[in-house]
Motif scaffolding. Sequence first.
Motif, PDB file in Angstrom:
ATOM      1  N   GLY A  52       0.813  -1.224   0.000  1.00  0.00           N
ATOM      2  CA  GLY A  52       0.000   0.000   0.000  1.00  0.00           C
ATOM      3  C   GLY A  52       0.842   1.268   0.000  1.00  0.00           C
ATOM      4  O   GLY A  52       0.305   2.357  -0.174  1.00  0.00           O
ATOM      5  N   GLN A  53       2.160   1.140   0.207  1.00  0.00           N
ATOM      6  CA  GLN A  53       3.018   2.326   0.085  1.00  0.00           C
ATOM      7  C   GLN A  53       3.254   2.625  -1.395  1.00  0.00           C
ATOM      8  O   GLN A  53       2.921   1.808  -2.263  1.00  0.00           O
ATOM      9  N   PHE A  54       3.836   3.791  -1.671  1.00  0.00           N
ATOM     10  CA  PHE A  54       4.129   4.125  -3.066  1.00  0.00           C
ATOM     11  C   PHE A  54       5.520   4.736  -3.186  1.00  0.00           C
ATOM     12  O   PHE A  54       6.159   5.064  -2.179  1.00  0.00           O
TER      13      PHE A  54
ATOM     14  N   SER B  52       2.329   2.959  -7.117  1.00  0.00           N
ATOM     15  CA  SER B  52       2.233   2.066  -5.951  1.00  0.00           C
ATOM     16  C   SER B  52       3.254   0.948  -6.012  1.00  0.00           C
ATOM     17  O   SER B  52       3.621   0.478  -7.090  1.00  0.00           O
TER      18      SER B  52
ATOM     19  N   PRO C 147      -1.264  -2.453  -5.984  1.00  0.00           N
ATOM     20  CA  PRO C 147      -0.941  -2.437  -4.551  1.00  0.00           C
ATOM     21  C   PRO C 147      -1.580  -3.580  -3.762  1.00  0.00           C
ATOM     22  O   PRO C 147      -1.156  -3.874  -2.646  1.00  0.00           O
TER      23      PRO C 147
ATOM     24  N   CYS D 213      -8.648  -0.601  -3.894  1.00  0.00           N
ATOM     25  CA  CYS D 213      -7.958   0.475  -4.604  1.00  0.00           C
ATOM     26  C   CYS D 213      -8.454   0.476  -6.046  1.00  0.00           C
ATOM     27  O   CYS D 213      -8.598  -0.597  -6.657  1.00  0.00           O
TER      28      CYS D 213
ATOM     29  N   SER E 187      -7.488   2.764  -0.689  1.00  0.00           N
ATOM     30  CA  SER E 187      -6.278   3.471  -1.098  1.00  0.00           C
ATOM     31  C   SER E 187      -6.642   4.448  -2.213  1.00  0.00           C
ATOM     32  O   SER E 187      -7.255   4.061  -3.211  1.00  0.00           O
TER      33      SER E 187
ATOM     34  N   GLU F  69      -5.686   7.251  -5.141  1.00  0.00           N
ATOM     35  CA  GLU F  69      -4.608   7.648  -6.051  1.00  0.00           C
ATOM     36  C   GLU F  69      -4.886   9.070  -6.535  1.00  0.00           C
ATOM     37  O   GLU F  69      -5.135   9.322  -7.696  1.00  0.00           O
TER      38      GLU F  69
END
Length: 244
Positions: free
Chosen positions: A34-36, A51, A113, A182, A202, A204
């Motif tokens: 889930g981080q980017f 992502s 992600p 997401c 999530s 974007e």
Amino acid sequence: MKQMILKVAGNLRIAENVWKMYLENPELEEQKPGQFVNIRLDGQFLRRPISVCDSEAGKLTIVYKAVGKGTEQMTRLLPGEELDVLTGLGNGYDLTKAGESPLLLGGGVGIPPLYMLARKLREQGKAVTVILGFNRHDEVFGMPEFRKIGCDVTVTTVDGSCGTKGFVTDAMPEDYSYFYTCGPEPMLKAVYRKTKTSGQFSFEERMGCGFGACMGCSCKTITGYKRICREGPVLEKEEILWAD
Ligand SMILES: Cc1cc2nc3c(=O)[nH]c(=O)nc-3n(C[C@H](O)[C@H](O)[C@H](O)COP(=O)(O)OP(=O)(O)OC[C@H]3O[C@@H](n4cnc5c(N)ncnc54)[C@H](O)[C@@H]3O)c2cc1C
Ligand code: FES
């Protein structure tokens, strides 16, 4: 956040306008699901946020859609070329709330992600159901990868040319312990309305700096304003306030 030079180890087309890039640097730490990352591209003023699809120490995989100047430029990168990347951005998904049978819903390039999230949940022994949504069959990707790690996978396409005809929300099972999602905003809103449990979204959002300095990604939540790049991109269902 860490600024690093990552070497391109591979860059392959996997579906209509969708590419998978493998990046390496021995000093890279494993990223959280889930981080980017935020990628600098020659001649582009702003970095491009993408992502984390999968990650382990020294390696990072991203999946991206060529939609404009920056992402089209990325499709031309060859193995051995180097990229300036901000790593370790965003909060990532909280896996502790998943329960025993989490449901993962992804739309288009909102799917990447969810892959590392699914892998981590499977490593914890969870029964993971994944619904992957696309417009048409030529956009479909990811199904074999999620199946290989033991997820129960359903594909939906809007025109019915692959899998179940309709949207991800048309293929949701009755029972699941929690959800993670997401995708494009209309899909997220439909998931918000149809889900009966708690879950995590999530976002974007369009971004400027990508690390909390410009406020360009700020959005209103139940608990006040949050920067999607810093306090997000993952928000809990209960804190979301839709703009309309
Ligand atoms: C946290 C986060 C994660 C993302 N993860 C992915 C991913 O895994 N795969 C993927 O394909 N795409 C992802 N995106 C969207 C991706 O960042 C944009 O598609 C990309 O920046 C478009 O750049 P471009 O130069 O090709 O397009 P252009 O339209 O030429 O870009 C112009 C400017 O708008 C920004 N921009 C355009 N569209 C978006 C967008 N949807 N979101 C954010 N900024 C945008 C660009 O960064 C750039 O500054 C993510 C976005 C965010 C915020
Ligand atoms: S993009 Fe600058 S604060 Fe989030």
